[in-house]
Design a protein around this motif. Sequence first.
Motif, PDB file in Angstrom:
ATOM      1  N   VAL A  41       2.938  -8.889  -5.578  1.00  0.00           N
ATOM      2  CA  VAL A  41       2.675  -7.764  -6.475  1.00  0.00           C
ATOM      3  C   VAL A  41       1.850  -6.655  -5.811  1.00  0.00           C
ATOM      4  CG1 VAL A  41       2.922  -9.097  -8.603  1.00  0.00           C
ATOM      5  CG2 VAL A  41       0.679  -8.927  -7.530  1.00  0.00           C
ATOM      6  N   GLU A  42       1.102  -7.002  -4.771  1.00  0.00           N
ATOM      7  CA  GLU A  42       0.315  -5.981  -4.081  1.00  0.00           C
ATOM      8  C   GLU A  42      -0.113  -6.518  -2.718  1.00  0.00           C
ATOM      9  OE1 GLU A  42      -2.535  -2.441  -5.477  1.00  0.00           O
ATOM     10  OE2 GLU A  42      -2.285  -4.184  -6.771  1.00  0.00           O
ATOM     11  N   ARG A  43      -0.341  -5.572  -1.800  1.00  0.00           N
ATOM     12  CA  ARG A  43      -0.737  -5.936  -0.439  1.00  0.00           C
ATOM     13  C   ARG A  43      -1.774  -4.927   0.039  1.00  0.00           C
ATOM     14  NH1 ARG A  43       2.210  -8.584   4.144  1.00  0.00           N
ATOM     15  NH2 ARG A  43       3.511  -9.370   2.456  1.00  0.00           N
ATOM     16  N   TYR A  44      -2.887  -5.442   0.579  1.00  0.00           N
ATOM     17  CA  TYR A  44      -3.944  -4.579   1.111  1.00  0.00           C
ATOM     18  C   TYR A  44      -4.136  -4.874   2.589  1.00  0.00           C
ATOM     19  CZ  TYR A  44      -5.259  -4.393  -3.848  1.00  0.00           C
ATOM     20  OH  TYR A  44      -5.253  -4.254  -5.220  1.00  0.00           O
ATOM     21  N   ARG A  45      -4.004  -3.866   3.422  1.00  0.00           N
ATOM     22  CA  ARG A  45      -4.324  -4.005   4.842  1.00  0.00           C
ATOM     23  C   ARG A  45      -5.780  -3.597   5.005  1.00  0.00           C
ATOM     24  NH1 ARG A  45      -0.698  -2.966  10.016  1.00  0.00           N
ATOM     25  NH2 ARG A  45       0.576  -4.259   8.679  1.00  0.00           N
TER      26      ARG A  45
END
Length: 131
Positions: free
Chosen positions: A79-83
């Motif tokens: 649902v979401e990805r943070y680098r």
Amino acid sequence: MKFDHSFLDALTEQAKQSPRFRMHYDLRDSVDDPCMRMLNALEPETVVPIHRHSETSEDVICIRGCVEEVLYDATGKEVERYRLSPDTGCMACHVPMNQYHTCMSLESGSVIVEFKNGKYDPLTTEIFLEV
């Protein structure tokens, strides 16, 4: 105690030698502390199972290298990805309570700081996603 590059290098070396390719350093004063705090050195080969915390949210701060924090719904759909990296301007994220997630190292030598409420309990602290 200070946490400088020499300290992080030594923690990273331990992670590289670990079968799980990660190594944590407990920042609590005792196991009775009401908040879990730790440094976690993660190598690209590590696999952190998708899991959630039923009694706390989690804050993740990348202090060296680059990691991705990936959030999932209960079916295993991303649902979401943070680098996260101190070099890119986005170095931290908040994972809400009951949110399935994992963390992947994108660079050797990556180190994160993790904060969670409550004492560590291996039976309730992490609930793994089964799909």
